[in-house]
Design an enzyme around this catalytic site. Structure first.
Site, PDB file in Angstrom:
ATOM      1  N   HIS A 240      13.562  77.893   9.304  1.00 11.64           N
ATOM      2  CA  HIS A 240      13.146  79.282   9.124  1.00 11.64           C
ATOM      3  C   HIS A 240      13.309  79.726   7.677  1.00 11.64           C
ATOM      4  CE1 HIS A 240      12.458  80.151  13.305  1.00 11.64           C
ATOM      5  NE2 HIS A 240      13.607  79.564  13.622  1.00 11.64           N
TER       6      HIS A 240
ATOM      7  N   CYS B 286       7.855  79.235   6.754  1.00  8.92           N
ATOM      8  CA  CYS B 286       6.874  80.313   6.663  1.00  8.92           C
ATOM      9  C   CYS B 286       6.914  80.900   5.261  1.00  8.92           C
ATOM     10  CB  CYS B 286       7.200  81.407   7.659  1.00  8.92           C
ATOM     11  SG  CYS B 286       6.819  80.945   9.353  1.00  8.92           S
TER      12      CYS B 286
END
Lengths: 197, 269
Positions: free
Chosen positions: A108, A174
């Site tokens: 993440h 991301c």
């Protein structure tokens, strides 16, 4: 699903500092290891050498020092990612880092509170080194080839996950703006690396 | 407590539905994948043209392209010597008809004087944990062969030039295979062939019978349908952008409330 799991997990664990050094992460036990090793039989001229299950990742350039867990595809054929911001997921149906092909690790960029394990991934530069330690305590070094950001849905999945002659490892996270109505960031960052020979 | 939790679940489900709609990957649905393999032992390096445009330059024996994405339908595939610059007559050309969602291998086979294009349909799926393999007899002067376990059963029987067999799904692992004539004489030892899980292979027997060799192509490895979701938004200071998006505003508010609630619980435990 992801969010619920994360919340549950937070109640069990209190680790919150993401980019902290070895002391904090080394204490975390990796719990899920649903692995079946296929590499028991003696190999003469196998397509790939012995490459073990990755257990730990270190990226000195951006002070990443994190445990690696093995994850699979979910029922929607999507890669399962950690339910927390500290661990890095290895795509277990694919290749082990160090074997021929594209190994894929995902982490993440942020969790609900702030930066997560791969927050600084975009700061990597070609030539930076990434160390993967496997289940046999063997450490391999990968060298960054390039970074590419792709709009969501436009990443070349086969280039990232597909067949490959070299020993590559690709790190995913991301990037771009977080789109709350879509519940996801608008871009995906891929750091392409190759095993140092 | 239950109520907050239920609401929370609803929000998560809703937002994932929106995610799908907003970002559905809509290219690829009308396309097919095509790769081109040079399996002619004596043909020179070639350029491959599709519909008059060069897609590959300087492909030599045992080179295969990556898969090209092409629209479904008819395509003119032409092979030129690499030094011809696409001028003059192609060495060979054919009309390739492809269907959306399918993958194909177009192999240039045979000696140069009899060059032909052999088309096979490739598999892009394999059962979880299994491996899938097929063989191609692309050696122009080799006899009809079987491929099987050394001292054991044949996996593929009676393959003759220029056949590409159907796939067989097997347990992943390392196999001692051989290519043998139908009377059992070994023509190529393939001991220690590792076939990895979640992977699809094409093993082409290429070159002339005297120099027979196995050319292994990986057709597919396991991959997700899209890139994973690797962020939860907490490092983004622009909370306002969230709140402006109509329905999103409501959802985000509830989401935050639910999260704060759970955070508190976690601190107590």
């Amino acid at each position: 699903m992801l969010i619920l799991a994360s919340v549950d997990n937070e109640s069990a664990e209190t680790v919150s500092s993401v980019s902290s050094e070895a002391e904090s992460t080394s204490g975390i036990q990796v719990e899920k290891v649903p692995l079946t090793s296929q590499d028991e039989e003696p190999e003469e001229e196998s397509l790939s050498p012995e490459a073990g299950t990755p257990k730990h990742i270190r990226i000195p350039a951006i002070k990443v020092n994190a445990p690696v867990i093995a994850t699979d595809l979910d029922e929607n054929n999507e890669m399962i990612v950690p339910d927390n911001g500290e661990e890095v997921a290895w795509f277990e149906p694919g290749r082990e880092p160090g074997s021929q092909g594209n190994a894929v690790l995902a982490g993440h960029v942020d969790d609900y509170n702030g930066p997560a394990v791969f927050f600084d991934l975009e700061k990597l530069q070609p030539g930076d080194e990434i160390e993967i330690t496997d289940e046999n305590d063997v450490t391999m070094t990968f060298v960054v080839d390039k970074l590419e950001a792709y709009p969501l849905g436009e990443a070349p999945l086969r280039e990232v996950f597909g067949p490959e002659d070299d020993r590559k490892m690709n790190l995913l996270t991301c990037t771009g703006l977080y789109n709350a109505s879509a519940g996801t960031h608008e871009e995906r960052l891929v750091v392409y690396t190759t095993l140092q020979q | 407590m239950k109520k907050v939790f239920a609401l929370f679940v609803t929000v998560v489900l809703l937002s994932s539905v929106f995610a799908l709609e907003a970002f559905a990957d809509n290219h690829g649905s009308d396309e097919a994948m095509v790769r081109i393999a040079h399996a002619s032992p004596d043909a020179p390096a070639v350029d491959v043209y599709v519909n008059g445009e060069a897609v590959v330059e300087g492909a030599a024996f045992k080179d295969a392209t990556d898969y090209l994405n092409l629209p479904a339908g008819d395509h003119e595939v032409a092979i030129y010597p690499a030094d011809a610059n696409g001028e003059g007559d192609p060495v060979i050309s054919t009309t390739l008809t492809i269907e959306a969602g399918m993958a194909y291998t177009v192999a240039a086979v045979g000696m140069l004087e009899n060059l032909a294009l052999e088309v096979a349909t490739d598999s892009m799926e394999v059962s979880d944990g299994m491996t899938k393999v097929r063989v191609g007899h692309l050696s122009p002067d080799a006899p009809t062969v079987d491929v099987g376990l050394i001292g054991g059963d044949a996996l593929f029987s009676g393959a003759s030039f220029p056949a590409i067999t159907d796939y067989q799904e097997l347990e992943a692992g390392t196999y001692d295979l051989e290519i043998r004539t139908e009377d059992g004489t070994q023509v190529l030892d393939l001991s220690g062939t590792t076939l990895e899980a979640n992977t699809v292979y094409s093993v082409f027997a290429v070159n002339t019978a005297d120099n027979l060799e196995a050319w292994v192509l990986t057709d597919y490895t396991a991959m997700p349908s899209e890139m994973p979701q690797t962020g939860m938004g907490g490092a983004q200071s622009g909370m306002n952008t969230m709140l402006m998006t109509g329905l999103g505003a409501m959802l985000a508010g509830v989401l935050l409330a639910g999260f704060a609630f759970n955070r508190r619980r976690s601190h107590q435990s």
